[in-house]
Design a protein around this motif. Structure first.
Motif, PDB file in Angstrom:
ATOM      1  N   GLN A   1      74.840 -25.757  30.276  1.00  0.00           N
ATOM      2  CA  GLN A   1      73.758 -26.561  30.849  1.00  0.00           C
ATOM      3  C   GLN A   1      74.241 -27.980  31.154  1.00  0.00           C
ATOM      4  O   GLN A   1      74.879 -28.623  30.342  1.00  0.00           O
ATOM      5  CB  GLN A   1      72.627 -26.618  29.821  1.00  0.00           C
ATOM      6  CG  GLN A   1      71.399 -27.328  30.310  1.00  0.00           C
ATOM      7  CD  GLN A   1      70.604 -26.459  31.249  1.00  0.00           C
ATOM      8  OE1 GLN A   1      70.615 -25.244  31.103  1.00  0.00           O
ATOM      9  NE2 GLN A   1      69.947 -27.044  32.201  1.00  0.00           N
TER      10      GLN A   1
ATOM     11  N   THR B   1      68.113 -22.463  36.395  1.00  0.00           N
ATOM     12  CA  THR B   1      67.773 -23.881  36.509  1.00  0.00           C
ATOM     13  C   THR B   1      68.145 -24.332  37.911  1.00  0.00           C
ATOM     14  O   THR B   1      69.309 -24.241  38.304  1.00  0.00           O
ATOM     15  CB  THR B   1      68.542 -24.715  35.466  1.00  0.00           C
ATOM     16  OG1 THR B   1      68.315 -24.146  34.178  1.00  0.00           O
ATOM     17  CG2 THR B   1      68.073 -26.159  35.475  1.00  0.00           C
TER      18      THR B   1
ATOM     19  N   ARG C   1      67.849 -16.700  33.426  1.00  0.00           N
ATOM     20  CA  ARG C   1      67.162 -17.985  33.427  1.00  0.00           C
ATOM     21  C   ARG C   1      67.863 -18.829  34.484  1.00  0.00           C
ATOM     22  O   ARG C   1      69.091 -18.969  34.455  1.00  0.00           O
ATOM     23  CB  ARG C   1      67.286 -18.644  32.047  1.00  0.00           C
ATOM     24  CG  ARG C   1      66.549 -19.943  31.909  1.00  0.00           C
ATOM     25  CD  ARG C   1      66.692 -20.439  30.465  1.00  0.00           C
ATOM     26  NE  ARG C   1      65.822 -21.575  30.207  1.00  0.00           N
ATOM     27  CZ  ARG C   1      66.189 -22.822  30.399  1.00  0.00           C
ATOM     28  NH1 ARG C   1      67.404 -23.106  30.849  1.00  0.00           N
ATOM     29  NH2 ARG C   1      65.346 -23.799  30.139  1.00  0.00           N
TER      30      ARG C   1
ATOM     31  N   SER D   1      62.490 -17.808  35.949  1.00  0.00           N
ATOM     32  CA  SER D   1      62.972 -16.619  35.248  1.00  0.00           C
ATOM     33  C   SER D   1      63.038 -15.470  36.245  1.00  0.00           C
ATOM     34  O   SER D   1      62.079 -15.226  36.982  1.00  0.00           O
ATOM     35  CB  SER D   1      62.038 -16.265  34.093  1.00  0.00           C
ATOM     36  OG  SER D   1      62.472 -15.061  33.507  1.00  0.00           O
TER      37      SER D   1
ATOM     38  N   SER E   1      64.098 -30.992  39.277  1.00  0.00           N
ATOM     39  CA  SER E   1      64.613 -29.738  38.718  1.00  0.00           C
ATOM     40  C   SER E   1      63.444 -28.825  38.326  1.00  0.00           C
ATOM     41  O   SER E   1      62.348 -29.307  38.004  1.00  0.00           O
ATOM     42  CB  SER E   1      65.489 -30.009  37.490  1.00  0.00           C
ATOM     43  OG  SER E   1      64.702 -30.405  36.402  1.00  0.00           O
ATOM     44  N   ARG E   2      63.702 -27.539  38.392  1.00  0.00           N
ATOM     45  CA  ARG E   2      62.717 -26.540  37.964  1.00  0.00           C
ATOM     46  C   ARG E   2      63.453 -25.383  37.326  1.00  0.00           C
ATOM     47  O   ARG E   2      64.605 -25.109  37.686  1.00  0.00           O
ATOM     48  CB  ARG E   2      61.955 -25.972  39.174  1.00  0.00           C
ATOM     49  CG  ARG E   2      60.931 -26.892  39.775  1.00  0.00           C
ATOM     50  CD  ARG E   2      60.189 -26.121  40.855  1.00  0.00           C
ATOM     51  NE  ARG E   2      59.429 -27.029  41.695  1.00  0.00           N
ATOM     52  CZ  ARG E   2      58.175 -26.818  42.045  1.00  0.00           C
ATOM     53  NH1 ARG E   2      57.535 -25.742  41.647  1.00  0.00           N
ATOM     54  NH2 ARG E   2      57.532 -27.673  42.837  1.00  0.00           N
ATOM     55  N   THR E   3      62.759 -24.719  36.442  1.00  0.00           N
ATOM     56  CA  THR E   3      63.361 -23.549  35.804  1.00  0.00           C
ATOM     57  C   THR E   3      62.584 -22.299  36.202  1.00  0.00           C
ATOM     58  O   THR E   3      61.348 -22.318  36.248  1.00  0.00           O
ATOM     59  CB  THR E   3      63.328 -23.709  34.274  1.00  0.00           C
ATOM     60  OG1 THR E   3      63.958 -24.932  33.949  1.00  0.00           O
ATOM     61  CG2 THR E   3      64.090 -22.591  33.595  1.00  0.00           C
TER      62      THR E   3
END
Ligand code: ATP
Ligand code: MG
Length: 230
Positions: free
Chosen positions: A19, A212, A210, A81, A77-79
Motif C-alpha cells: 500500500q 485502491t 481489493r 471490492s 482516492s477510492r477503494t
C-alpha cells in the motif's frame, strides 16, 4: 497525511504491491522495486530536476538499481471490492464508456497474478478489441488500434535499462495521443510521466480483489467517478 515533506530513506523491506501512503511526499533511496514515494506539483518537478542533477550518473544504472523514485500526486482516492472477475469486467466496461479514457494514462499495481492483465483484457474487449490480447511481459509493449483509438499496453516487469525508454520509442508512445496502460510502472518510475489513474489490486484470502484507485488528475477523477458507477 498533511503537507509535503520530503524523506530520504533506505527502503530495505518493502514489497511490490504494498500500500502506498497518501498525500505526503517521500523519496526512497533503495531498490526501485521496493520503494514508493509521492510528491506533487511544481515542487515535484523542481526536486526531480535537482535530484537528476546531483544523481545524474546513478540514473544510467539499470533501473532496478536506480535510487530515486518519485510518485505522482494524488487528488482523490477510492477503494473498491471486486468479489470476482465479473466485477473487474464491469469496472472495465464502465471506464471504457467514459470519454476521458481516450487520453488517459493508467497504472496497474499489484503483485504477480493480482489481475492487472485481466483488467486490461476486459478494458480492451469493452473498447472493441476482438483479436488475441497477449500479456506484454516479454515485449514490454503491445500496441492496439481500435475504433480510431491508439492503445499501448506496457508491462515494465522486465524493463531495466533506461536507454530502452528512448531507443525502443517508449517516450514517443507516451507523448502520442491515446490510452496508455502500464503494469509494473514502478520499474520505470524514473522515466514515466505521472498517470491520471492508478489501480492497486490486492488479492484477498477469499480470492476477491481489493482495489485502491488513486486519481492524479481531473481526467483520473472522471475515470474514478465512472468506475464508482459500475
Ligand atoms: N477480481 C478477480 N477475482 C478473482 N480472480 C481474478 C480476479 N481478477 C483476476 N483474477 C484471476 O487472477 C489471475 C490474474 O492473472 P493476471 O495475469 O491478470 O495477473 P497480473 O497481475 O497481470 O500478473 P503479472 O504481474 O504476472 O503480470 C487470472 O487467473 C484471473 O482469472
Ligand atoms: Mg500481467
Amino acid at each position: 497525511m498533511a503537507g509535503h515533506v520530503a524523506h530520504l530513506a533506505v527502503a530495505a523491506s518493502r514489497q511490490p504491491g504494498q500500500q502506498t501512503r497518501l498525500g505526503g511526499a517521500q523519496i526512497h533511496i533503495g531498490d526501485a522495486d521496493l520503494g514508493k514515494s509521492e510528491l506533487s506539483g511544481p515542487r515535484r518537478q523542481c526536486l526531480r530536476h535537482l535530484l537528476r542533477k546531483c544523481l545524474g550518473p546513478w540514473l544510467h544504472l539499470p533501473l532496478s538499481l536506480t535510487p530515486v523514485l518519485i510518485h505522482p500526486p494524488i487528488l482523490e482516492s477510492r477503494t473498491f471490492s471486486w468479489p470476482d472477475e465479473a466485477a473487474c469486467e464491469r469496472f472495465a466496461a464502465a471506464l471504457a464508456a467514459e470519454p476521458a479514457l481516450r487520453r488517459a494514462g493508467i497504472e496497474l499495481d499489484g503483485p504477480l497474478g493480482a489481475g492487472k492483465t485481466t483488467f486490461v483484457r476486459h478494458l480492451l474487449r469493452a473498447l472493441g478489441v476482438s483479436g488475441r490480447i497477449k500479456s506484454p511481459t516479454y515485449t514490454v509493449v503491445e500496441p492496439y488500434q481500435v475504433n480510431g483509438l491508439a492503445v499501448s499496453h506496457f508491462d515494465f516487469y522486465r524493463f531495466n535499462d533506461p536507454r530502452e525508454w528512448e531507443d525502443a520509442g517508449f517516450r514517443e508512445l507516451f507523448a502520442a495521443p491515446g490510452l496508455r496502460l502500464s503494469e509494473w510502472a514502478d520499474k520505470a518510475r524514473a522515466v514515466l510521466p505521472p498517470p491520471d489513474l492508478r489501480l492497486a489490486i490486492e488479492p484477498q484470502d477469499d480470492d476477491s480483489r481489493r482495489v485502491t484507485a488513486l486519481a492524479g488528475s481531473a481526467l483520473g477523477q472522471a475515470l474514478l467517478a465512472a468506475g464508482a458507477r459500475a
